[in-house]
Design a protein around this motif. Structure first.
Motif, PDB file in Angstrom:
ATOM      1  N   TYR A   1       0.996  -1.127  -0.021  1.00 53.18           N
ATOM      2  CA  TYR A   1      -0.081  -0.082   0.050  1.00 53.18           C
ATOM      3  C   TYR A   1       0.940   1.244   0.077  1.00 53.18           C
TER       4      TYR A   1
ATOM      5  N   GLN B   1      -3.444  -0.173  -9.713  1.00 48.32           N
ATOM      6  CA  GLN B   1      -3.400   0.876  -9.399  1.00 48.32           C
ATOM      7  C   GLN B   1      -1.811   1.270  -9.054  1.00 48.32           C
TER       8      GLN B   1
ATOM      9  N   GLN C   1       0.593   5.118   1.242  1.00 52.04           N
ATOM     10  CA  GLN C   1      -0.199   5.930   2.283  1.00 52.04           C
ATOM     11  C   GLN C   1       0.327   7.566   2.030  1.00 52.04           C
TER      12      GLN C   1
ATOM     13  N   LEU D   1       3.512   0.667   3.121  1.00 55.61           N
ATOM     14  CA  LEU D   1       2.885  -0.420   3.855  1.00 55.61           C
ATOM     15  C   LEU D   1       2.781  -1.631   3.364  1.00 55.61           C
TER      16      LEU D   1
ATOM     17  N   PHE E   1      -0.531  -5.745   9.190  1.00 60.66           N
ATOM     18  CA  PHE E   1       0.239  -4.666   8.381  1.00 60.66           C
ATOM     19  C   PHE E   1       1.668  -4.795   9.224  1.00 60.66           C
ATOM     20  N   GLY E   2       2.696  -4.253   8.547  1.00 59.29           N
ATOM     21  CA  GLY E   2       3.939  -3.997   9.032  1.00 59.29           C
ATOM     22  C   GLY E   2       4.106  -2.599   9.489  1.00 59.29           C
ATOM     23  N   PRO E   3       5.202  -2.095  10.109  1.00 65.45           N
ATOM     24  CA  PRO E   3       5.417  -0.807  10.387  1.00 65.45           C
ATOM     25  C   PRO E   3       5.567   0.417   9.373  1.00 65.45           C
TER      26      PRO E   3
ATOM     27  N   GLN F   1      -3.953  10.738   4.102  1.00 68.06           N
ATOM     28  CA  GLN F   1      -4.834   9.976   3.433  1.00 68.06           C
ATOM     29  C   GLN F   1      -4.970   8.778   3.856  1.00 68.06           C
ATOM     30  N   GLY F   2      -5.748   7.678   3.590  1.00 69.78           N
ATOM     31  CA  GLY F   2      -5.959   6.278   3.900  1.00 69.78           C
ATOM     32  C   GLY F   2      -5.031   5.652   2.921  1.00 69.78           C
ATOM     33  N   PRO F   3      -4.454   4.488   3.417  1.00 69.96           N
ATOM     34  CA  PRO F   3      -3.675   3.690   2.316  1.00 69.96           C
ATOM     35  C   PRO F   3      -4.440   3.462   1.031  1.00 69.96           C
TER      36      PRO F   3
ATOM     37  N   ARG G   1       8.834   4.825   5.750  1.00 72.15           N
ATOM     38  CA  ARG G   1       8.683   6.259   5.158  1.00 72.15           C
ATOM     39  C   ARG G   1       9.631   6.737   4.046  1.00 72.15           C
TER      40      ARG G   1
END
Lengths: 113, 114
Positions: free
Chosen positions: B35, B59, B37, B91, B105-107, B41-43, B110
């Protein structure tokens, strides 16, 4: 098509008062619905999920949500907020037809001392 | 049980450079997701694997993003060349079977593109 709308981008409550985070969904099929929480710099953690069993779903840390088909809602509640509840909360819809997670835009919960 | 592992946790690159992210899902989980993010916003799902096959990459910006899961276990997501708008948290998630199952989910990684 499926979609989810989180009605509040920010919610502030005082510690010890109830929490209400609102979520409406749209789905052509019987949906599965989830609430996730994301603390700063942490991954998403599942709070609870609805998958067509009991309409009142209990989750971790005292949270619960009620599936209301007539209102197409899945609001998240907690009787008494704790400082550690401050985080971003995401409502998610999934289900037959897409098998995808569709995320809402999130609600940031602030808990005041 | 061990959760979803991701590395690196943070990455800063300049635009037009390349970058790669790694994910190791929960043992026994057949389905793996990436994902994106963006702040506020949402993922958004980029790609979904079932074992080592792609289920959904509708996507994924295929001109610059690629992903693989060669042995049906861990996965790599690559961006080449990066653009400023790729700055986001990436993510990784996994589930036992398909998307209706709970995703873990993983951490996240960034990424900041300068």
């Amino acid at each position: 098509a499926q979609s989810v709308t989180q009605l509040d981008s920010h919610v502030s409550v005082s510690e010890g008062t109830p929490v209400l985070l609102r979520c409406n969904y749209s789905s052509s099929y019987s949906p599965s619905l989830f609430w996730y929480v994301q603390h700063p710099n942490k991954g998403l953690q599942l709070l609870l999920k609805y998958t067509s069993a009991a309409t009142l779903v209990k989750g971790i840390n005292g949270f619960e949500a009620e599936f209301k088909k007539s209102e197409t809602s899945f609001h998240l509640t907690k009787p008494s907020a704790h400082m550690s509840d401050a985080a971003e909360y995401f409502c998610v819809v999934s289900g037959v037809g897409t098998y995808k997670y569709i995320f809402g835009t999130g609600t940031r919960l602030k808990v005041l001392a | 049980e061990a959760g979803v592992a991701q590395s690196p946790r943070y990455k800063i690159i300049e635009k037009r450079q390349s970058v790669a992210f790694w994910c190791n899902p929960i043992s026994g989980h057949a389905t793996l997701y990436w994902y994106q993010q963006i702040l506020g916003q949402g993922p958004k799902l980029l790609i979904q694997f079932q074992n080592n096959g792609v289920v959904d990459d509708s996507q994924l910006p295929k001109d610059r993003f690629s992903a693989e899961r060669l042995k049906g276990v861990d996965s790599t997501l690559k961006i080449q060349p990066a653009k400023l708008e790729d700055s986001a948290v990436y993510l990784c998630a996994s589930s036992f079977q398909g998307a209706v199952e709970t995703q873990y989910f993983g951490p996240g990684t960034r990424l900041l593109v300068l």
